[in-house]
Structure formats: C-alpha cells, structure tokens
Scaffold this active site. Structure first.
Site, PDB file in Angstrom:
ATOM      1  N   THR A  33       0.820  -1.208   0.000  1.00  0.00           N
ATOM      2  CA  THR A  33       0.000   0.000   0.000  1.00  0.00           C
ATOM      3  C   THR A  33       0.861   1.268   0.000  1.00  0.00           C
ATOM      4  OG1 THR A  33      -1.830  -1.179   1.039  1.00  0.00           O
ATOM      5  CG2 THR A  33      -1.864   1.230   1.184  1.00  0.00           C
ATOM      6  N   GLU A  41       0.797   9.502  -5.865  1.00  0.00           N
ATOM      7  CA  GLU A  41       1.279  10.868  -5.645  1.00  0.00           C
ATOM      8  C   GLU A  41       2.159  11.325  -6.804  1.00  0.00           C
ATOM      9  OE1 GLU A  41       1.948  12.962  -2.029  1.00  0.00           O
ATOM     10  OE2 GLU A  41       2.150  11.055  -0.963  1.00  0.00           O
ATOM     11  N   HIS A  67      -7.227   0.432  -1.231  1.00  0.00           N
ATOM     12  CA  HIS A  67      -6.405  -0.584  -1.901  1.00  0.00           C
ATOM     13  C   HIS A  67      -7.245  -1.855  -1.874  1.00  0.00           C
ATOM     14  CE1 HIS A  67      -2.076  -2.381  -2.331  1.00  0.00           C
ATOM     15  NE2 HIS A  67      -2.890  -2.774  -3.293  1.00  0.00           N
TER      16      HIS A  67
END
Length: 129
Positions: A33, A41, A67
């Site tokens: 994750t 990002e 996720h």
C-alpha cells in the site's frame, strides 16, 4: 495553466523492493500500500508540474484511497489521475490504479501548490529548534 481534466499516467513493475514484506506494511510478496500511495502521488504531481510557474511545485496534503485487490510480484501497476478541482492553491485529483487483471485501488488525492525554496526553507528551520 492548470485546467480541470488534466490527466496523468504512470506504471511500476511489482518487485521485491515495493512488496509489503520489504516495505514493512505486511508479510506477503504483494504490491505494498505505501508503494501504491507513492505511485499515485507521483502520477498526480507530474501530471500538472509543467503547467506551473518555474520555482513552484506541489505537496500532498490529503489521501482518501482504497487498496481493494492484491497484485503479486511480476505484474505491473498503472495509475491514472485526473485533476477534478482547483480551489485556489488546493488541487484535487481522482485516481484509479490497476494491474493486468483489473482495478486494484481508487480514490482522491489533494495537493497544495507551494513555492519550492520558501517551503524548503520553512522545513529546514525545524533543524534549528
């Protein structure tokens, strides 16, 4: 110039280096994750960077992502981003992540526009406290 609808895409192979076991977010050889967060990002900031004035950048300020499916070593994860809102210096992106078998995550990410040198100087002042 920043415009609603700006899109980005980026991919990473899933390797031991970005596995949950190696990154410390679990014990399995699956895409971590934290690696998913880093990918989304990067996809977002790169998608708008060329539209910014020289010396400006953006920093992440908020994540609301899920996720939802594992990805094993050997596959590739791709992130698609879209700029969906500009509110002053705050940018909101929609993100969708997938591997070759389908969607593995989605959500929103917010970034804030900053002057790079001013922001770095502010952070560095913490060293003197």
């Amino acid at each position: 110039m920043l415009t609603i609808g700006m899109k980005g895409t980026a991919s990473v192979p899933v390797t031991e280096a970005n596995s949950a076991k190696t990154m410390g977010s679990g014990t399995l050889d699956v895409f971590a994750t934290p690696a998913m967060i880093a990918l989304l990002e990067r996809t977002c900031w790169v998608s708008v960077q060329e539209a910014l004035e020289p010396g400006w950048g953006s920093v992440g300020i908020s994540l609301n992502v899920e996720h939802s499916a594992p990805t094993p070593l050997g596959m590739t994860v791709t992130c698609d981003s879209e700029l969906i809102e500009v509110d002053g210096r705050k940018l909101t992106f929609r993100v969708v992540l997938r591997d070759e078998a389908g969607e593995i995550g989605s959500g929103t990410h917010q970034r804030f526009l900053i002057q790079n040198e001013k922001f770095q100087a502010k952070a560095n002042r913490k060293l003197n406290t």
